[in-house]
Motif scaffolding. Structure first.
Motif: not given
Length: 167
Positions: A122-124, A130-138, A150-157, A162-165
């Protein structure tokens, strides 16, 4: 604590020795006080737990609710301004940079904070709300505002994130 310190030594190129990590990294000290406060919360000593938590916040600049559930080898890098809410769950090997908030969006009594899964980064100044989940290795980019899972193994910015990768 030493398992966490060894993990930080392996993940942080700025760290020179185990002694340096243990003595100078505020994230280690905040986790030390959190572990004691969490132990006390589990035994229903809420006032003492909250006093210890306030002491840790005052000395490290990192606020971790004693009710939060934190796994092994959490690395809070730099740390100042990090806030981890009461119903947050953080799994093993997560990295959190300074200014991150794992906060709530609604005033409810059930789970209202995020669940951060294993190996997430998780970046600076990211806000995960909220009650959400950030996936493994995201990965969550710096300054992002995350309001949905945020699904597993994704990048959100971005704001909103939004999911970018996806790997």
């Amino acid at each position: 604590m030493f398992q966490t310190a060894r993990s930080i030594l392996n993940r942080d190129p700025a760290a020179h020795s185990l002694l340096e990590v243990v003595i100078t990294y505020p994230g280690i000290r905040a986790l030390f006080w959190y572990r004691i406060a969490h132990f006390l919360v589990l035994r229903r000593f809420f006032i003492i737990a909250n006093l210890l938590s306030q002491h840790a916040t005052h000395t490290t600049g990192i606020t971790i609710s004693p009710q939060a559930r934190i796994g092994k080898r959490l690395f809070i890098d730099h740390g100042v301004g990090v806030v981890i809410g009461a119903t947050a769950i953080i799994e093993d090997d997560v990295t959190i940079l300074h200014g991150v908030t794992l906060g709530a969006r609604k005033s409810i009594t059930d789970a209202r904070h995020p669940h951060i899964k294993q190996g997430a980064f998780i970046g600076a100044n990211a806000q995960i709300l909220g009650h959400i989940s950030v996936g493994a290795f995201s990965k969550i980019g710096a300054g992002s505002v995350v309001l949905v899972d945020v699904p597993d193994k994704t990048t959100a910015v971005g704001n909103p994130a939004r999911i970018v990768e996806k790997k």
